[in-house]
Design an enzyme around this catalytic site. Sequence first.
Site: not given
Ligand code: GDP
Ligand code: IMO
Ligand code: MG
Length: 430
Positions: A13, A38, A40-41, A225, A240, A302-303, A306, A332-333, A415
């Site tokens: 994330d 697993n 979520g981008h 991940q 994972t 999963t909502g 974090r 996310k600075l 940012v």
């Molecule tokens: P990923 O799994 O690594 O792709 O990251 P996620 O999408 O799960 O979580 C990153 C969250 O931060 C998402 O809701 C993005 O829209 C948001 N995000 C990404 N870059 C920035 C940033 O620079 N600033 C802020 N405020 N949000 C960001």
């Molecule tokens: P992105 O790509 C954050 C974590 C789960 C759990 C562990 C094992 O969005 O960064 P799993 O279902 O993979 O067997 O769970 O890994 N996990 C993540 N945490 N971002 C993810 O993906 C993750 N994918 C799995 O929360 O702790």
């Molecule tokens: Mg994610």
Amino acid sequence: MANVVVIGTQWGDEGKGKVVDLLTEKADCVVRFQGGNNAGHTLVVEGTQYIFHLIPSGILHPGKVCMIGNGVVLDPGVLLQEMDRLNGLGRSVTPDNLVISRYTHIIMPYHRALDLARENAKGHGKIGTTGRGIGPCYEDKVCRSGIRLHDLFDEQALRSKLERNLKEKNFLLEHFFGASPLEVDAVAEEYLAYGRRLAPFADNVSERLQQSVRENRHIHFEGAQGTHLDIDHGTYPYVTSSNTVAGNACCGSGIGPTRIHAVLGVVKAYTTRVGGGPFPTELEDETGERIRAVGGEFGSTTGRPRRCGWLDMVVVNSAVRLNGLAGLIITKLDVLTGIPKLKICVSYRCGTRSLDMVPPELEALEKCEPVCREFDGWEEDLRGIRRYQDLPLNTRRYLEAVEELSGVPIGIVSVGPAREETILLKDPFQ
Ligand code: GDP
Ligand code: IMO
Ligand code: MG
């Protein structure tokens, strides 16, 4: 030509989705090579938020080819929902812009059932998996009883594999976990239907990548991940079930290591973690809650809230070593704006020892105390800033400390969640 791998340096994330979307403008192909739904981008493009679990984050760019490599574990129902949603938004997904490896392992209903049953049975010491069947699917891959995409195109092969697998899985589900068994016919029907829909997208991704290399196209590998969730190098067993490090871009897609030119690591300006496991810089106080609220730190899959904490350079520097990072991307600075004093962890104290790398043994890591350096914060809103020199002095000091402590240059600073809320310092394809 430059083929670049983008991975997460922390526990996932980090904002990989946004970064990959942004860089896709400069790429021709985007490839997922491990993990499954697993992940979520999240991307924000032209004011609309998109969350991708399986489709590579390059899909919103017309004319680019997205690929799902053999190293991914694929839940076909989830993929088809994702495709339908995009098609509904006028972002069509066709065999011209999405290619799936025929050798991708398929997540079956018994994988999901076993994942959930096992987590429920664990009680204390739960991994906190996403419950998507990721671990059980990789287990079957390694024990050579997996079902791959091409099996969904052959009714006889699918039925015979299902019969063999369900004998064992149903025994476990019913008699060990007290869960409901599954029926061969129902599963076969459902998955043959998926196969019919996915057949036009199936191909040999390794061969397609070789063709791209011959045509001097830019290939971009999108990690899921984060480094510390890696099955070998992460905080085992709180990890994972795949290798999340950059080296797996090759195994998980079928390209040779000599074809990779650079590896970039995405670093969130603070640290988060979902699920169980050690987290030395975790903030279980008001500052942690503030970061969670301002950063919207709730899982996109999963909502779940974090866990949040200070930036940990021991974690990042271990990722520099494990991935051979050539550049960092800070995300996310903007979330840190308004926190009067910021901390960055520079080493761990573990009993009498000082450590500058994450110790691989869980027992040692659990005893580590973070040693932090304090920084003055800033009050300015960063989201409108597009040039490094326009960042507040204290923000630049924070970033300079990251470069100094890691020895790796920062190429991009994010940012805000939107594509344009970005400061580009160095083009990774140059
Ligand atoms: P990923 O799994 O690594 O792709 O990251 P996620 O999408 O799960 O979580 C990153 C969250 O931060 C998402 O809701 C993005 O829209 C948001 N995000 C990404 N870059 C920035 C940033 O620079 N600033 C802020 N405020 N949000 C960001
Ligand atoms: P992105 O790509 C954050 C974590 C789960 C759990 C562990 C094992 O969005 O960064 P799993 O279902 O993979 O067997 O769970 O890994 N996990 C993540 N945490 N971002 C993810 O993906 C993750 N994918 C799995 O929360 O702790
Ligand atoms: Mg994610």
